[in-house]
Design an enzyme around this catalytic site. Sequence first.
Site, PDB file in Angstrom:
ATOM      1  N   ALA A   1      38.915  86.642  89.613  1.00  0.00           N
ATOM      2  CA  ALA A   1      37.993  86.253  88.546  1.00  0.00           C
ATOM      3  C   ALA A   1      38.383  86.934  87.230  1.00  0.00           C
ATOM      4  O   ALA A   1      38.230  86.366  86.146  1.00  0.00           O
ATOM      5  CB  ALA A   1      36.563  86.591  88.940  1.00  0.00           C
TER       6      ALA A   1
ATOM      7  N   GLY B   1      24.743  51.528  87.944  1.00  0.00           N
ATOM      8  CA  GLY B   1      26.039  50.964  88.327  1.00  0.00           C
ATOM      9  C   GLY B   1      27.124  51.360  87.345  1.00  0.00           C
ATOM     10  O   GLY B   1      27.296  52.528  86.993  1.00  0.00           O
ATOM     11  N   GLY B   2      27.854  50.332  86.869  1.00  0.00           N
ATOM     12  CA  GLY B   2      28.979  50.571  85.964  1.00  0.00           C
ATOM     13  C   GLY B   2      28.581  51.268  84.677  1.00  0.00           C
ATOM     14  O   GLY B   2      29.430  51.861  83.998  1.00  0.00           O
TER      15      GLY B   2
END
Length: 513
Positions: free
Chosen positions: A402, A167-168
Amino acid sequence: MSSFPDILDKRMQTLRPPEDFLKKIHEQGRLSAHERLEKLLDKDSFIPLHRYITHRATGFGMETKKAYGDGVLAGLGTVNGRKIAVYAQDFSFMGGSVGEMHASKIARTIELALKLGVPLIGLNDSGGARIQEGVDSLKGYGEIFYRNVLASGVVPQIVAIMGPAAGGAVYSPALADFIIMTRKSYMFITGPKVVKASIGEEVTFEELGGAEVHATKSGVAHFLAENDDHAIEIIKTLLSYLPSNNTEDPPCIDTGDDPFREDPQLDSIVPEDPLKPYDVKEVIDKIFDKGSFLEVHALFATNAVVGFARLGGCPVCVVANQPAVAAGSLDIDSADKISRFVMFCDAFNFPIVTLVDVPGFLPGTFQEHGGVIRHGAKIIYAYSEATVPKITVIMRKAYGGAYIAMSSRHLGADYVLAWPTAEIAVMGPKEAIEIIYKKELEKAQNPEELAKEFAEKYRREITTPFFAASRGYVDDVILPRETRGYIFKALAFLRDKREKHARPPRKHGIPPV
Ligand code: HXC
């Protein structure tokens, strides 16, 4: 005999997690927060902060669930004599979950890192937001994230994930500069149970957010560590290259390697056939101080190579295309890898040496729909914005967009070198001839022979590095074996470079994130 038995008794409680917890994690081959700190820091250097802090939550049994420190050790210390600010989450108390007080300790540690101008090291092991504390816990996370952002580009931030990061718990590391994950760790926003419940997908912890997945596929992890000890070794090695803050230069050491050493093998490292691959890591090993290359993101977007190395003992950042993977072409992931690294190097005063062999951006719907335009633009943005010394060596192909993106003169490279094998143009000779001589080749009796002839002429007159050099886009064409000495000499001057006058004032630019 101390006359303060109470203090000693209380202190003892902060020094060691419960025996049954220790036994369990040792059986799993893991260490406690206390042991991790002990291994990271120089002996007796730890200055603890908030040793006796406890949460003030009530309800859901929280009145009886308390421990000094609230599940995280935090403070100051030294690593090989270098000052750092550090925190280590203690899984033995409520799964290292982040409550209000736990969070305030981490937030204060980041504040101190900023005030003192020292690197921040996090040793993470946490079940995420402490569920019993509700929004107080979320507030705590928010305050950590805010400080991570304030510290970004001011002090280096390194986080090792040594257990769960659920989660957090993922976002503070994600805001740091480097993430190291041990094989036993995992990171995800939502765990396998929620994934199953919400979208019906069955997936294991490892498949969803294991260290290998993040080191190879998502690019969230910069380093993959075998275990806790290895992760701590990586932190120490990484620190040895980094300055303590953005006002310092990266620390030089005596590597004993002659900066003017020439390696004749470099002259034959690029194959004559332009379609044949070679390993750019061999080039890096030969150019920079022996054994000094520390690769970052080694398993992610392997068509590009980035990392720290030393030249004449002083750290530099190395960015290279890798012809051994997808011919070294750029794509979404390599663009993210390169641009983020260039931004870090610029923020912390590392000269950037770019080794170019790039046929272009990878074509196809997967790349286009994934936003290769937006991602590729990040490389251009990062190099253009970087004001540190920028040295470019064009080894072989440097084609099209590139070429421009890989630290060309046009984006502000300070010194551009090319090897005789360099091919610099809008595209390769074969492809160019097929377009500009389309009609002639269609009419020709011997189209193949004619195409070869035209291609040779194009190579001689257009892709040759002497054409770019005649325009001033390449400063010098050198023998590959001379590269190390050339870069060393140039760096000696470029280290004192000033570029502020060339930048109009602004709050900040808006990179194509
Ligand atoms: C409170 C927690 C906790 C949490 C673990 N614990 N996570 N307590 N809040 N988030 C506690 C457990 O209750 C247990 O307490 C002890 O820590 C050890 O956990 P176990 O489950 O026994 O350990 P393990 O089997 O190793 O499993 C670890 C785990 C699991 C996978 C991390 O604990 C878990 O799924 N935790 C919840 C993860 C989660 O959903 N977090 C919230 C995410 S939401 P006891 O007392 O039994 O020892 C979030 C939103 C924030 O974070 C967003 C901010 C941006």
